[in-house]
Design an enzyme around this catalytic site. Structure first.
Site, short mmCIF file in Angstrom:
data_model
loop_
_atom_site.label_atom_id
_atom_site.label_comp_id
_atom_site.label_asym_id
_atom_site.label_seq_id
_atom_site.Cartn_x
_atom_site.Cartn_y
_atom_site.Cartn_z
CB CYS A 125 -1.00 0.00 1.16
SG CYS A 125 -0.27 0.15 2.78
CB CYS A 202 -3.85 1.56 -1.98
SG CYS A 202 -3.33 1.04 -3.62
CB CYS A 210 -2.72 1.70 -5.96
SG CYS A 210 -2.57 0.10 -5.19
#
Length: 285
Positions: A125, A202, A210
């Site tokens: 993430c 994400c 992302c």
């Protein structure tokens, strides 16, 4: 496929950047990539990318669909399949020795991709302060030794793991002694363990950037809302962390139950993408 269509496709793939773009989209499967993700992965300027995408679109090698403010691009594998059929038409009737290596290579794509004792999984993430850390902890416990999980961020939080995430994991009896935020650069070098799976967690729906992992591991997007960004009182924020944990646990449980030894790559990728759509929060923690 007509000869003129084949010529157009070959021209589109004859340039190095366009070939890289098309191969990246093929690897990305049905999920595809946004223009920003393609530019980030291949280190290409936006104007250069736009020009090359236009050529690929005109050749029918790439398709596009609007997703909010972004446009998502996917590889049109039917066109490349038609192109290969056009090239190999009549091949085996006259020169089977030429066709056999191509058929053999194609067959490998449908073989079971992995049959090994352990699999290395990376969760990615942006900040690596909550979602990916929780996913790492869940996988290491749910995986029962068959899966070894790590996590990282494209821009790891300077403040380290979020205290609500650490507290939740400790309350659920996860070992947090080694929990820390890490840069994804730790897992991109030659000394890093070979990765089998990479999952981004994400939330693209929230317009969050992302990270995109280059290379050969099987990958999928398992986006969940960022609990760190939740507004409200303390109870509401803690609830957001618990909901994120529950959603991620359900996805990881579905993943660890897959018969990896019997699924070919195409089937497995489809399963990975479908797991990323699971929204159920599961039972109470």
């Amino acid at each position: 496929m007509e000869k003129i269509s084949a010529t157009t496709a070959f021209f589109a793939l004859s340039q190095e950047t366009r070939l890289d773009i098309f191969r990246l989209l093929v690897q990305s499967g049905e999920l595809g990539r946004t223009a920003g993700e393609i530019a980030q992965t291949l280190d290409v300027r936006q104007n250069t990318l736009s020009n090359n995408l236009a050529v690929l679109l005109k050749a029918g090698l790439v398709a596009r669909a609007r997703e909010g403010r972004n446009i998502r691009y996917t590889a049109n594998t039917e066109t490349i399949r038609d192109l290969l059929s056009f090239l190999l038409e009549g091949c085996c009737q006259s020169r089977p020795d030429l066709c056999h290596p191509l058929i053999e290579r194609s067959a490998k794509l449908t073989e079971a991709p992995m049959a090994q004792e352990t699999y290395n999984v990376l969760f990615l993430c942006t900040g690596n302060s909550a979602r990916s850390l929780m996913a790492e902890a869940i996988m290491n416990r749910e995986g029962l030794g068959k899966f070894r999980a790590v996590s990282a961020g494209s821009m790891p939080s300077e403040n380290g793991p979020h205290p609500y995430a650490v507290e939740l994991l400790e309350n659920l009896n996860h070992d947090t002694s080694g929990t820390r935020t890490k840069s994804w650069a730790e897992f991109a070098g030659a000394e890093a363990p070979k990765l089998d799976f990479v999952f981004t967690v994400c939330d693209k729906a929230a317009a969050e950037v992302c990270p995109v992992w280059p290379g050969q591991p099987m990958s999928a997007h398992w986006g969940v809302p960022d609990p760190v960004a939740t507004s409200g009182n303390e109870a509401e924020k803690r609830l957001a962390f618990a909901q994120t944990y529950g959603m991620m646990r359900n996805r990881i449980s579905a993943f660890t139950s897959l018969p990896l030894e019997t699924l070919d790559k195409f089937s497995l990728q489809k399963q990975l993408d479908e797991i990323g759509q699971i929204k159920d929060l599961g039972t109470d923690l």
